[in-house]
Design a protein around this motif. Sequence first.
Motif, mmCIF file in Angstrom:
data_model
loop_
_atom_site.group_PDB
_atom_site.id
_atom_site.type_symbol
_atom_site.label_atom_id
_atom_site.label_comp_id
_atom_site.label_asym_id
_atom_site.label_seq_id
_atom_site.Cartn_x
_atom_site.Cartn_y
_atom_site.Cartn_z
ATOM 1 N N LEU A 103 0.842 -1.178 0.000
ATOM 2 C CA LEU A 103 0.000 0.000 0.000
ATOM 3 C C LEU A 103 0.883 1.234 0.000
ATOM 4 O O LEU A 103 1.853 1.317 0.744
ATOM 5 C CB LEU A 103 -0.913 0.013 1.231
ATOM 6 C CG LEU A 103 -1.858 -1.181 1.370
ATOM 7 C CD1 LEU A 103 -2.606 -1.094 2.710
ATOM 8 C CD2 LEU A 103 -2.851 -1.249 0.231
ATOM 9 N N LEU A 104 0.519 2.203 -0.878
ATOM 10 C CA LEU A 104 1.257 3.439 -1.000
ATOM 11 C C LEU A 104 0.337 4.609 -0.691
ATOM 12 O O LEU A 104 -0.875 4.573 -0.977
ATOM 13 C CB LEU A 104 1.831 3.587 -2.415
ATOM 14 C CG LEU A 104 2.991 2.650 -2.776
ATOM 15 C CD1 LEU A 104 3.299 2.737 -4.266
ATOM 16 C CD2 LEU A 104 4.227 3.015 -1.969
ATOM 17 N N LYS A 105 0.932 5.678 -0.133
ATOM 18 C CA LYS A 105 0.172 6.894 0.163
ATOM 19 C C LYS A 105 1.160 8.046 0.178
ATOM 20 O O LYS A 105 2.273 7.910 0.706
ATOM 21 C CB LYS A 105 -0.522 6.788 1.523
ATOM 22 C CG LYS A 105 -1.407 7.992 1.810
ATOM 23 C CD LYS A 105 -2.128 7.843 3.139
ATOM 24 C CE LYS A 105 -1.198 8.218 4.276
ATOM 25 N NZ LYS A 105 -1.951 8.413 5.544
ATOM 26 N N PRO A 106 0.790 9.183 -0.419
ATOM 27 C CA PRO A 106 1.700 10.338 -0.370
ATOM 28 C C PRO A 106 2.044 10.711 1.057
ATOM 29 O O PRO A 106 1.178 10.688 1.933
ATOM 30 C CB PRO A 106 0.895 11.446 -1.072
ATOM 31 C CG PRO A 106 -0.090 10.727 -1.929
ATOM 32 C CD PRO A 106 -0.437 9.477 -1.217
ATOM 33 N N ALA A 107 3.281 11.040 1.279
ATOM 34 C CA ALA A 107 3.719 11.382 2.634
ATOM 35 C C ALA A 107 3.186 12.734 3.055
ATOM 36 O O ALA A 107 2.991 12.999 4.243
ATOM 37 C CB ALA A 107 5.239 11.367 2.712
ATOM 38 N N GLN A 108 2.917 13.616 2.073
ATOM 39 C CA GLN A 108 2.424 14.939 2.382
ATOM 40 C C GLN A 108 0.913 14.982 2.182
ATOM 41 O O GLN A 108 0.388 14.415 1.217
ATOM 42 C CB GLN A 108 3.106 15.986 1.475
ATOM 43 C CG GLN A 108 4.617 16.007 1.597
ATOM 44 C CD GLN A 108 5.072 16.410 2.981
ATOM 45 O OE1 GLN A 108 4.421 17.243 3.636
ATOM 46 N NE2 GLN A 108 6.172 15.832 3.421
ATOM 47 N N GLY A 109 0.216 15.649 3.131
ATOM 48 C CA GLY A 109 -1.229 15.776 3.017
ATOM 49 C C GLY A 109 -1.927 14.549 3.575
ATOM 50 O O GLY A 109 -1.297 13.546 3.928
ATOM 51 N N PRO A 110 -3.266 14.665 3.662
ATOM 52 C CA PRO A 110 -4.010 13.544 4.236
ATOM 53 C C PRO A 110 -3.867 12.296 3.382
ATOM 54 O O PRO A 110 -3.493 11.255 3.862
ATOM 55 C CB PRO A 110 -5.444 14.063 4.279
ATOM 56 C CG PRO A 110 -5.503 15.191 3.290
ATOM 57 C CD PRO A 110 -4.134 15.789 3.265
ATOM 58 N N GLY A 111 -4.130 12.357 2.161
ATOM 59 C CA GLY A 111 -3.936 11.245 1.257
ATOM 60 C C GLY A 111 -4.798 10.033 1.550
ATOM 61 O O GLY A 111 -5.392 9.898 2.616
ATOM 62 N N ILE A 112 -4.897 9.141 0.601
ATOM 63 C CA ILE A 112 -5.646 7.893 0.721
ATOM 64 C C ILE A 112 -4.694 6.770 0.340
ATOM 65 O O ILE A 112 -3.948 6.873 -0.633
ATOM 66 C CB ILE A 112 -6.880 7.879 -0.224
ATOM 67 C CG1 ILE A 112 -7.865 8.968 0.165
ATOM 68 C CG2 ILE A 112 -7.573 6.515 -0.175
ATOM 69 C CD1 ILE A 112 -8.500 8.786 1.506
ATOM 70 N N TRP A 113 -4.710 5.725 1.122
ATOM 71 C CA TRP A 113 -3.887 4.567 0.784
ATOM 72 C C TRP A 113 -4.403 3.944 -0.511
ATOM 73 O O TRP A 113 -5.605 3.840 -0.730
ATOM 74 C CB TRP A 113 -3.918 3.528 1.896
ATOM 75 C CG TRP A 113 -3.145 3.937 3.117
ATOM 76 C CD1 TRP A 113 -3.641 4.435 4.248
ATOM 77 C CD2 TRP A 113 -1.752 3.841 3.276
ATOM 78 N NE1 TRP A 113 -2.653 4.694 5.161
ATOM 79 C CE2 TRP A 113 -1.445 4.324 4.583
ATOM 80 C CE3 TRP A 113 -0.672 3.428 2.466
ATOM 81 C CZ2 TRP A 113 -0.151 4.403 5.094
ATOM 82 C CZ3 TRP A 113 0.608 3.484 2.978
ATOM 83 C CH2 TRP A 113 0.874 3.976 4.280
ATOM 84 N N ALA A 114 -3.410 3.527 -1.348
ATOM 85 C CA ALA A 114 -3.747 2.860 -2.617
ATOM 86 C C ALA A 114 -2.997 1.548 -2.681
ATOM 87 O O ALA A 114 -1.839 1.456 -2.257
ATOM 88 C CB ALA A 114 -3.393 3.754 -3.794
ATOM 89 N N ARG A 115 -3.710 0.547 -3.188
ATOM 90 C CA ARG A 115 -3.083 -0.773 -3.312
ATOM 91 C C ARG A 115 -2.208 -0.762 -4.569
ATOM 92 O O ARG A 115 -2.671 -0.438 -5.665
ATOM 93 C CB ARG A 115 -4.144 -1.845 -3.400
ATOM 94 C CG ARG A 115 -3.605 -3.271 -3.155
ATOM 95 C CD ARG A 115 -4.732 -4.272 -3.224
ATOM 96 N NE ARG A 115 -5.821 -3.973 -2.310
ATOM 97 C CZ ARG A 115 -5.817 -4.287 -1.021
ATOM 98 N NH1 ARG A 115 -4.784 -4.917 -0.520
ATOM 99 N NH2 ARG A 115 -6.849 -3.963 -0.266
ATOM 100 N N ALA A 116 -0.896 -1.159 -4.454
ATOM 101 C CA ALA A 116 0.056 -1.123 -5.582
ATOM 102 C C ALA A 116 0.154 -2.506 -6.229
ATOM 103 O O ALA A 116 0.226 -3.513 -5.521
ATOM 104 C CB ALA A 116 1.423 -0.668 -5.094
#
Length: 631
Positions: A103-116
């Motif tokens: 799972l990836l998510k931008p480190a900056q901002g709230p963001g949403i986890w995405a399955r890679a």
Amino acid sequence: MNRVHLSLSWKLTALFALFGALISYTVIIVVGSQTSSAMVSASTSVLRSLASTLLPDRSNAAIEDSRSGLGASQAGPVRALPGQEDSGQGPGDLSGLEILSLLLKPAQGPGIWARASADKAGRLELSPLDPRASARVDALVHSPIPIHLPAFWGRRDRISYYADLSRPGDDWLLVAELSLDGNVAIAEFRKEEPLVILGILFWLGAALGLSQAFGRRLARPVRSLAEWSLDRTKTLEFRDLARGDEMGSLARSLLRMRNEIEDEGRELADRARALESMNRIDRAVLAGEARQIQLGKVLDAVLDYNPAEFAAIVSRDADGGGFAILAMAGASIDSGRPGGFVPDQDIPPGLIVRFRDPFEVDLAELGKAVEAFLPKLAPEALARLHFVNLPFASSGGEDGALVLIREGGADLARLGLLADQAGVALKDLDQRAASARNWLAVVTSLVRAVDAKSAWTKGHSDRVAVLSRALGRRLLMDGPELDRLEFSAVLHDVGKIGVPEAILDKPGRLTDEEMAIVRRHPGVGAGIVEDIPSASLVRSSILYHHERWDGSGYPEGLAGEAIPLGARIIALADVYDAITDERPYRRGMARDEARAFMASSAGTLFDPRLVRIFLELLEEGLPEGYRGKED
């Protein structure tokens, strides 16, 4: 149904055993958690190395290149991401561990986890999770404890958890979703099984040891208090009373309550004993016995309530000058015996002044006055004995007191009640004596009136009384009984007050009508004394003194022992005095002739046993005070 009652010790043992079980349970949880944490840490370290190989560059530019298919250096690693057909097994050194997804998510901002994942062309694909699932990932990544617990419960299915593979400074955060075979987790946990068992045994042993120690410490004082409350011979131990906890407070409270109850019990018992002694004095008063017997019973009741070396009832002489000891009792004194007169010069002045007040002083303060009460008192007794004075008001305004010489005992207030009862007894005796004197004066007047009706019978009643009393003394009669016999003899002919002088002094034989008048005198005499309380006991002797042993007498023709003893005695004395005295119709018999007549009448006119005793009495000489013909 009977209930099973467990002792406090067993209840504490059960409580501490439960406590030990809880501690043991905690040990299992802690060991299991540590095992699971160790496995997670190991897997996370390996996966971080793997992630560095799969996605070495996690900058925004590198991720965009991977998603567009650019960058040949990324193609190999991207093809190894989960989602390709050959994926699904973890590293070889972590058997049973499977990587489900990255799972990836931008480190900056709230963001949403995405399955890679990677497609067949090797491009990176990101599939955003819904917000709730994304938030759940955030929570589980930062709260690893719930991930570890399933291993403890021994679940045989796979255990899912998240491992944070992020590196500082990267533009994207990376998390691996992993699945661990439950059997592998249990196998790792069982490697710590000896430690767990030792921990469990230690804590259970410690719990049982503590339960025994605390059980004995808490149960012993409780058991001691229970035994003490049921058995008055037991005493509380000092350590129970000195305790600073609730058990000590309970012990002190129970001791105080028991002491109060025992004090009240002793007080009630003392009151009961005092009331019993007062009741005995009342019964002695109601019995109406002789003076010394009644006073002796009063002193016996006092000594039973408060044992003492000496007790006495004393009165102040009306004219002053000393004290009369009316009755005294003690260890070596016959109860009721009078003690004589003690002049004022033998008594300390202070005692005379305080005679009307209740007080108690050391016996030594009385000096030689002690000899007036206890002449044989040992000198060493002076140091331990006390003189007690309890005044009371007797009849006629005279002062009296109950005096005790004792070591100790009842309080003066309660003894004062007994002293008042002694005063009542003395007043009763004085009133009875006054009544007796008044009655005797009346009787004497009646007898004198009867004697005055005939010169021939003058002094007859007095002589019969002397003979009767002498015979009664031979029959071992006591003082009151002798007094009643003497009164009966004095009054035996009082009924002749109603017989005309002409009949009493007739020189010839009486006619039947005249004899009938004479024979009425016993009934008349009994009727005269019938309403006088003091004379009620002598009535039968007056009524039946003309009855004869063979039943030939009057007024009822009684025979043998049906005739009262007093009447039989008076009959002997009456006939003897009559036949030896001069009458207008005959001369008096001589001494020997009269004795012969009495002997011949035994078994017919008189009680044969009394005749024998009477003749023995006459053989020894006429009683003192008898003034008959034989003088």
